[in-house]
Design an enzyme around this catalytic site. Structure first.
Site, PDB file in Angstrom:
ATOM      1  N   SER A 146      47.165  34.680  31.389  1.00 54.15           N
ATOM      2  CA  SER A 146      47.240  33.727  32.478  1.00 54.15           C
ATOM      3  C   SER A 146      48.616  33.055  32.545  1.00 54.15           C
ATOM      4  O   SER A 146      49.637  33.733  32.552  1.00 54.15           O
ATOM      5  CB  SER A 146      46.108  32.709  32.327  1.00 54.15           C
ATOM      6  OG  SER A 146      45.934  31.964  33.497  1.00 54.15           O
ATOM      7  N   ASP A 194      39.431  40.293  38.151  1.00 61.85           N
ATOM      8  CA  ASP A 194      40.024  38.958  38.232  1.00 61.85           C
ATOM      9  C   ASP A 194      40.695  38.773  39.586  1.00 61.85           C
ATOM     10  O   ASP A 194      41.421  39.651  40.054  1.00 61.85           O
ATOM     11  CB  ASP A 194      41.060  38.799  37.110  1.00 61.85           C
ATOM     12  CG  ASP A 194      41.782  37.466  37.155  1.00 61.85           C
ATOM     13  OD1 ASP A 194      41.174  36.475  37.605  1.00 61.85           O
ATOM     14  OD2 ASP A 194      42.951  37.420  36.728  1.00 61.85           O
ATOM     15  N   HIS A 219      39.321  37.993  34.206  1.00 64.31           N
ATOM     16  CA  HIS A 219      40.575  37.312  33.863  1.00 64.31           C
ATOM     17  C   HIS A 219      40.745  37.215  32.349  1.00 64.31           C
ATOM     18  O   HIS A 219      41.849  37.132  31.836  1.00 64.31           O
ATOM     19  CB  HIS A 219      40.530  35.909  34.488  1.00 64.31           C
ATOM     20  CG  HIS A 219      41.734  35.075  34.237  1.00 64.31           C
ATOM     21  ND1 HIS A 219      42.939  35.306  34.853  1.00 64.31           N
ATOM     22  CD2 HIS A 219      41.925  33.992  33.435  1.00 64.31           C
ATOM     23  CE1 HIS A 219      43.819  34.395  34.453  1.00 64.31           C
ATOM     24  NE2 HIS A 219      43.225  33.593  33.590  1.00 64.31           N
TER      25      HIS A 219
END
Length: 625
Positions: A182, A381, A445
């Site tokens: 991320s 994601d 994700h």
């Protein structure tokens, strides 16, 4: 003359005893590595505990800035010693997500019970999780001193590593891999760049061997513009529909903003709005509730406006576990300096806008000259989706080519190779000129949350682990129709060579730890006792008026010899004046028992639930949106 000699012996004994006392005191405070040792962990699985250390390291005295870390020793010894550093995103989201929901040795079964993680990344590497920037997770700082820029963050991280290696010098010569997901896609390249600059003038280089970034927020300009194409691809938005037309207008605003302000920005509000519009305009009613798509896993829904912030399900156990008093004590968390643990710190995220920082994608071409980089993406994601990652690769120029062009063949692209793991399609591999991209099927994700064993196979291959001499049962992993190198084992090290190497490392680490921890006090106490014994013997000898031999000292045995040095040349305490004096005593018998126990603990690792029921579980968190 005799009086002077007697005084010298008494003084030496007193000095050694005083030093031993001081060291014994220091061994219990955070200024020594022993002060960070985790002796037990609430809810731990049956059996000996993995060797671990945890606690705070100060990075900014003026602002009371401290970073929290949790370090796990590797399970198996491979061909080289490695340390993998893991960072979660946000900015402001705790790396305890990674430690207890993704790649660490343990997973939570509930808020008081840990289970071993079968896919833990500590199989062939030491694991270091760090809560950063300051104020994230268990880390803390004065509330008026949150960071705002990526260079501030990397400066703090260099200070952290400097002090960490002072406490644990046995890890400073390891091959280092920086990993995370991320918004760590911004942190990791900046930290790598700072390490390379630091190495230019340092006597001891830190061996950064590679970067791994999962679903990374790296190139905002390309990634903002990937939201709507991904929404079309995944069926969230129907192309040509009224909703699509509304969102297309916001995309046009974003494109205009990028054209006016340039691509050298990490955060653009006009572009952030695209994702918000997708989630808001596709919300609907279900079972009497207003629901929206989960931005971290589009196979799932969540209540609006959370849209994924309530996931993964393990979070409901993680938060209360990390707020337990006995857990805080076990991990040496300073209860006076931090509020209760939260997954993502809103104050940190609000401050850390990086308005003066260039996006990390601009660092990648130079980094790729120095080290391999692996980017991996879970294909379910939305917030840091695979289309954005593929676009940034396609548009980036590095090492003499653009995108995945093959060396010496402009316009010819590296093939996408199918990855099959244990007879199931796992994803796609693609590589060129030091960059590897892995698309991982049916994952969110938070890819390691879904498939920890697959990501460990990916990691071990990236690190070029050679386990031929270790033994065990390899994972069944095939790329491009060819059997991949053996990178995963079951069980514990079982070859003679592995056992000997393991013993050698334990011995080396033990003697290094002797000096850094209070255990050296045992040697000093014993030496002081020996000197005192010599003094008493000499006094008696003089009174009797005859010569004697050291063999008559009550229970003390003198032997020659000196301590081994660490392989990297660091010295333990100086023994020149004591090299002929070793005491055989119950304390040394205790040390042998401790060494045997430590060797047993060193080989232990984790095992967890099967991946087959992992589908549908996802991570948080960039606060990237």
């Amino acid at each position: 003359m005799r009086l002077a000699a007697s005084s010298l012996l008494l003084g030496a004994a007193a000095s050694l005893l005083s030093s031993a006392t001081a060291l014994a005191v220091r061994s219990d405070n955070p200024g020594s590595s022993a002060g960070y040792f985790v002796r037990s962990l609430p809810g731990q699985p049956p059996g000996p505990l993995i060797k671990m250390h945890a606690g705070h390291i100060e990075v900014d005295h003026a602002t009371n800035g401290n970073l929290f870390f949790w370090h796990f020793q590797n399970k198996h010894i491979a061909n080289r010693q490695r340390t993998v550093i893991w960072l979660n995103g946000g900015p402001g989201c705790s790396s305890m997500d990674g430690a207890l929901m993704e790649v660490g040795p343990y997973r939570l079964k509930d808020d008081h019970t840990l289970a071993e993680n079968e896919g833990s990344w500590h199989e062939f590497a030491n694991l270091l999780f760090v809560d950063q920037p300051v104020g994230t997770g268990f880390s803390y700082v004065n509330t008026d001193s949150y960071l705002t820029e990526l260079t501030q963050m990397s400066d703090h991280f260099i200070k952290f590593l400097t002090k960490f290696f002072e406490l644990f010098p046995e890890y400073e010569s390891d091959d280092i891999y920086l990993s995370g997901e991320s918004y760590a896609g911004q942190h990791i390249p900046y930290i790598a760049d700072a390490i390379l600059k630091r190495n230019a003038d340092a006597s001891i280089k830190w061996n950064v061997k590679g970067l791994l970034i999962g679903n990374g927020w790296i190139d905002p300009s390309n990634q903002y513009l990937s939201y709507l194409p991904f929404a079309y691809e995944s069926g969230i938005v129907e192309k040509g529909s009224p909703i699509a037309d509304q969102i297309e207008k916001q995309v046009a605003v974003c494109v205009k903003t990028i054209a006016e302000k340039g691509r050298h920005h990490v955060d653009l509000n006009q572009c952030e709005q695209i994702l918000q519009d997708i989630l808001a305009k596709t919300k609907h009613h279900k079972d009497g509730k207003e629901v929206c798509w989960n931005m971290y896993d589009v196979r799932l829904e969540d209540t609006y406006p959370s849209c994924g912030m309530n996931w993964p399900p393990d979070l409901s156990s993680l938060t209360p576990y990390l707020r337990r008093k006995d857990v805080l004590q076990a991990l040496h968390v300073n209860p006076d300096k931090t509020a209760g643990w939260t997954e993502c710190a809103g104050a940190v995220s609000s401050s850390f806008r990086a308005l003066k920082s260039k996006p990390s994608v601009e660092l990648l071409p130079d980094l790729l000259k120095e080290m391999p980089i692996l980017l991996f993406s879970g294909n379910k994601d939305l917030i840091c989706n695979h289309i954005g990652t593929e676009e940034l690769i396609h548009n980036m120029e590095w090492n003499g080519g653009k995108g995945f062009e093959l060396d010496g063949a402009p316009g010819t692209w590296a093939p996408r190779e199918d990855w099959v793991f244990e007879d199931e399609p796992a994803g796609i591999y693609q590589s060129a000129r030091n960059l590897t991209y892995v698309l991982i099927y049916n994952s969110s994700h938070m890819v390691p949350f879904d498939f920890s064993r697959r990501t460990r196979d990916m990691l071990d291959r990236f690190m070029e682990v050679d386990i031929g001499k270790i033994g065990g049962t390899p994972a069944d992993s095939v790329i491009g129709g060819e059997k991949a190198p053996i990178t995963s084992v079951g069980g514990t090290p079982n070859s003679t060579a592995a056992v000997e190497k393991e013993k050698e490392r334990v011995d080396q680490a033990r003697w290094a730890a002797y000096y850094r921890s209070g255990e050296v006090a045992l040697v000093l106490v014993a030496s002081a006792a020996a000197i005192w014994g010599i003094f008493i013997w000499r006094q008696r000898h003089r009174r009797r008026g005859r010569r004697g031999s050291y063999a008559g000292l009550g229970g003390l045995k003198m032997t020659g010899g000196s301590r081994d040095r660490l392989a990297d040349g660091r010295e333990s305490f100086d023994e020149d004046e004591l090299r002929d004096l070793t005491v055989a005593s119950p304390m040394f018998e205790r040390d042998r028992d401790l060494e045997a126990a430590e060797a047993r603990r060193y080989s232990l690792g984790g095992v967890s639930d099967d991946e087959s029921d992992d589908e549908g579980r996802i991570e948080k968190r960039p606060s990237v949106g």
